[in-house]
Design a protein around this motif. Structure first.
Motif, PDB file in Angstrom:
ATOM      1  N   ALA A  44       0.832  -1.209   0.000  1.00  0.00           N
ATOM      2  CA  ALA A  44       0.000   0.000   0.000  1.00  0.00           C
ATOM      3  C   ALA A  44       0.863   1.254   0.000  1.00  0.00           C
ATOM      4  CB  ALA A  44      -0.931  -0.011   1.206  1.00  0.00           C
ATOM      5  N   LEU A  45       1.945   1.217   0.737  1.00  0.00           N
ATOM      6  CA  LEU A  45       2.866   2.353   0.788  1.00  0.00           C
ATOM      7  C   LEU A  45       3.449   2.623  -0.599  1.00  0.00           C
ATOM      8  CD1 LEU A  45       4.024   4.235   2.991  1.00  0.00           C
ATOM      9  CD2 LEU A  45       5.933   2.653   3.160  1.00  0.00           C
ATOM     10  N   ALA A  46       3.878   1.574  -1.292  1.00  0.00           N
ATOM     11  CA  ALA A  46       4.435   1.732  -2.641  1.00  0.00           C
ATOM     12  C   ALA A  46       3.387   2.283  -3.603  1.00  0.00           C
ATOM     13  CB  ALA A  46       4.967   0.394  -3.149  1.00  0.00           C
ATOM     14  N   THR A  47       2.159   1.794  -3.489  1.00  0.00           N
ATOM     15  CA  THR A  47       1.078   2.293  -4.348  1.00  0.00           C
ATOM     16  C   THR A  47       0.794   3.756  -4.055  1.00  0.00           C
ATOM     17  OG1 THR A  47       0.080   0.094  -4.455  1.00  0.00           O
ATOM     18  CG2 THR A  47      -1.347   1.965  -5.010  1.00  0.00           C
ATOM     19  N   ALA A  48       0.748   4.110  -2.779  1.00  0.00           N
ATOM     20  CA  ALA A  48       0.488   5.504  -2.388  1.00  0.00           C
ATOM     21  C   ALA A  48       1.574   6.438  -2.908  1.00  0.00           C
ATOM     22  CB  ALA A  48       0.373   5.600  -0.870  1.00  0.00           C
ATOM     23  N   ILE A  49       2.818   6.019  -2.810  1.00  0.00           N
ATOM     24  CA  ILE A  49       3.924   6.841  -3.320  1.00  0.00           C
ATOM     25  C   ILE A  49       3.806   6.980  -4.838  1.00  0.00           C
ATOM     26  CG2 ILE A  49       6.426   6.880  -3.700  1.00  0.00           C
ATOM     27  CD1 ILE A  49       6.661   5.543  -0.887  1.00  0.00           C
ATOM     28  N   HIS A  50       3.528   5.879  -5.517  1.00  0.00           N
ATOM     29  CA  HIS A  50       3.425   5.897  -6.986  1.00  0.00           C
ATOM     30  C   HIS A  50       2.358   6.887  -7.463  1.00  0.00           C
ATOM     31  CE1 HIS A  50       3.546   4.391 -11.088  1.00  0.00           C
ATOM     32  NE2 HIS A  50       2.223   4.316 -11.038  1.00  0.00           N
ATOM     33  N   TYR A  51       1.208   6.901  -6.778  1.00  0.00           N
ATOM     34  CA  TYR A  51       0.097   7.756  -7.207  1.00  0.00           C
ATOM     35  C   TYR A  51       0.014   9.078  -6.451  1.00  0.00           C
ATOM     36  CZ  TYR A  51      -1.539   3.859  -9.981  1.00  0.00           C
ATOM     37  OH  TYR A  51      -1.636   2.855 -10.904  1.00  0.00           O
ATOM     38  N   GLY A  52       0.964   9.339  -5.559  1.00  0.00           N
ATOM     39  CA  GLY A  52       0.962  10.606  -4.825  1.00  0.00           C
ATOM     40  C   GLY A  52      -0.159  10.726  -3.816  1.00  0.00           C
ATOM     41  N   LEU A  53      -0.488   9.623  -3.159  1.00  0.00           N
ATOM     42  CA  LEU A  53      -1.570   9.612  -2.172  1.00  0.00           C
ATOM     43  C   LEU A  53      -0.978   9.773  -0.776  1.00  0.00           C
ATOM     44  CD1 LEU A  53      -3.514   6.536  -3.600  1.00  0.00           C
ATOM     45  CD2 LEU A  53      -3.905   8.961  -4.093  1.00  0.00           C
ATOM     46  N   TYR A  54      -1.080  10.966  -0.223  1.00  0.00           N
ATOM     47  CA  TYR A  54      -0.479  11.224   1.075  1.00  0.00           C
ATOM     48  C   TYR A  54      -1.530  11.526   2.132  1.00  0.00           C
ATOM     49  CZ  TYR A  54       3.651  10.911  -1.633  1.00  0.00           C
ATOM     50  OH  TYR A  54       4.625  10.428  -2.469  1.00  0.00           O
ATOM     51  N   ASP A  55      -2.735  11.038   1.900  1.00  0.00           N
ATOM     52  CA  ASP A  55      -3.821  11.110   2.857  1.00  0.00           C
ATOM     53  C   ASP A  55      -3.843   9.765   3.589  1.00  0.00           C
ATOM     54  OD1 ASP A  55      -6.223  11.118   4.207  1.00  0.00           O
ATOM     55  OD2 ASP A  55      -7.457  11.488   2.452  1.00  0.00           O
ATOM     56  N   LEU A  56      -3.755   9.785   4.894  1.00  0.00           N
ATOM     57  CA  LEU A  56      -3.662   8.534   5.653  1.00  0.00           C
ATOM     58  C   LEU A  56      -4.933   7.702   5.579  1.00  0.00           C
ATOM     59  CD1 LEU A  56      -1.577   9.618   8.758  1.00  0.00           C
ATOM     60  CD2 LEU A  56      -0.829   8.572   6.620  1.00  0.00           C
ATOM     61  N   GLU A  57      -6.059   8.333   5.341  1.00  0.00           N
ATOM     62  CA  GLU A  57      -7.305   7.572   5.129  1.00  0.00           C
ATOM     63  C   GLU A  57      -7.173   6.696   3.891  1.00  0.00           C
ATOM     64  OE1 GLU A  57     -10.078   7.418   7.030  1.00  0.00           O
ATOM     65  OE2 GLU A  57      -9.145   8.732   8.492  1.00  0.00           O
ATOM     66  N   ARG A  58      -6.649   7.268   2.838  1.00  0.00           N
ATOM     67  CA  ARG A  58      -6.468   6.512   1.589  1.00  0.00           C
ATOM     68  C   ARG A  58      -5.431   5.424   1.755  1.00  0.00           C
ATOM     69  NH1 ARG A  58      -7.239   9.914  -3.556  1.00  0.00           N
ATOM     70  NH2 ARG A  58      -7.590   7.855  -4.396  1.00  0.00           N
ATOM     71  N   LEU A  59      -4.349   5.723   2.463  1.00  0.00           N
ATOM     72  CA  LEU A  59      -3.324   4.709   2.706  1.00  0.00           C
ATOM     73  C   LEU A  59      -3.923   3.534   3.475  1.00  0.00           C
ATOM     74  CD1 LEU A  59      -0.367   3.762   2.594  1.00  0.00           C
ATOM     75  CD2 LEU A  59      -0.028   4.964   4.770  1.00  0.00           C
ATOM     76  N   GLU A  60      -4.673   3.836   4.509  1.00  0.00           N
ATOM     77  CA  GLU A  60      -5.264   2.758   5.302  1.00  0.00           C
ATOM     78  C   GLU A  60      -6.284   1.960   4.493  1.00  0.00           C
ATOM     79  OE1 GLU A  60      -6.136   1.935   9.905  1.00  0.00           O
ATOM     80  OE2 GLU A  60      -6.754   3.908   9.184  1.00  0.00           O
ATOM     81  N   SER A  61      -7.028   2.636   3.638  1.00  0.00           N
ATOM     82  CA  SER A  61      -7.969   1.921   2.760  1.00  0.00           C
ATOM     83  C   SER A  61      -7.230   0.954   1.837  1.00  0.00           C
ATOM     84  CB  SER A  61      -8.774   2.906   1.916  1.00  0.00           C
ATOM     85  OG  SER A  61      -9.630   3.656   2.722  1.00  0.00           O
ATOM     86  N   LEU A  62      -6.106   1.395   1.307  1.00  0.00           N
ATOM     87  CA  LEU A  62      -5.295   0.514   0.454  1.00  0.00           C
ATOM     88  C   LEU A  62      -4.793  -0.692   1.239  1.00  0.00           C
ATOM     89  CD1 LEU A  62      -3.118   3.072  -1.543  1.00  0.00           C
ATOM     90  CD2 LEU A  62      -4.751   1.450  -2.515  1.00  0.00           C
ATOM     91  N   ILE A  63      -4.313  -0.455   2.437  1.00  0.00           N
ATOM     92  CA  ILE A  63      -3.816  -1.552   3.267  1.00  0.00           C
ATOM     93  C   ILE A  63      -4.924  -2.568   3.497  1.00  0.00           C
ATOM     94  CG2 ILE A  63      -2.944  -2.209   5.546  1.00  0.00           C
ATOM     95  CD1 ILE A  63      -1.676   0.647   5.688  1.00  0.00           C
ATOM     96  N   LEU A  64      -6.089  -2.085   3.888  1.00  0.00           N
ATOM     97  CA  LEU A  64      -7.210  -2.986   4.159  1.00  0.00           C
ATOM     98  C   LEU A  64      -7.648  -3.741   2.909  1.00  0.00           C
ATOM     99  CD1 LEU A  64      -9.228  -0.728   6.593  1.00  0.00           C
ATOM    100  CD2 LEU A  64      -7.871  -2.757   7.160  1.00  0.00           C
ATOM    101  N   ARG A  65      -7.610  -3.075   1.771  1.00  0.00           N
ATOM    102  CA  ARG A  65      -7.963  -3.748   0.508  1.00  0.00           C
ATOM    103  C   ARG A  65      -6.965  -4.873   0.216  1.00  0.00           C
ATOM    104  NH1 ARG A  65      -8.108   0.222  -3.986  1.00  0.00           N
ATOM    105  NH2 ARG A  65     -10.014   0.853  -2.932  1.00  0.00           N
TER     106      ARG A  65
END
Length: 86
Positions: A44-65
């Protein structure tokens, strides 16, 4: 946090640039790093960095997915019946 998850360095740097690296945000990242399985967290961290997602809600959603995909794969109904369609 950097000792626990060295891969998070770039993410933290970008959070600081955006003014999102508050004490509460850092505590939440530490909590996520400790509570969630390492592989989904890093993915999830790698995906967030790739797409520029620095909102922790979005990061946590990715982790849970990713956790759901990796750990809770449900078999189809036909698999449960042994392949019989009776």
């Amino acid at each position: 946090l950097l000792r626990t998850v060295p891969e998070i360095q770039q993410y933290l740097g970008e959070m600081k640039k955006r003014g999102r690296a508050t004490t509460l945000a850092l505590r939440r990242l530490i909590r996520m790093a400790h509570e969630y399985p390492r592989e989904p967290f890093l993915r999830a961290l790698a995906t967030a960095i790739h797409y520029g997602l620095y909102d922790l809600e979005r990061l946590e959603s990715l982790i849970l997915r990713y956790i759901a995909e990796d750990y809770f794969q449900l078999s189809s109904r036909s698999d449960d019946q042994g392949g019989n369609n009776e």
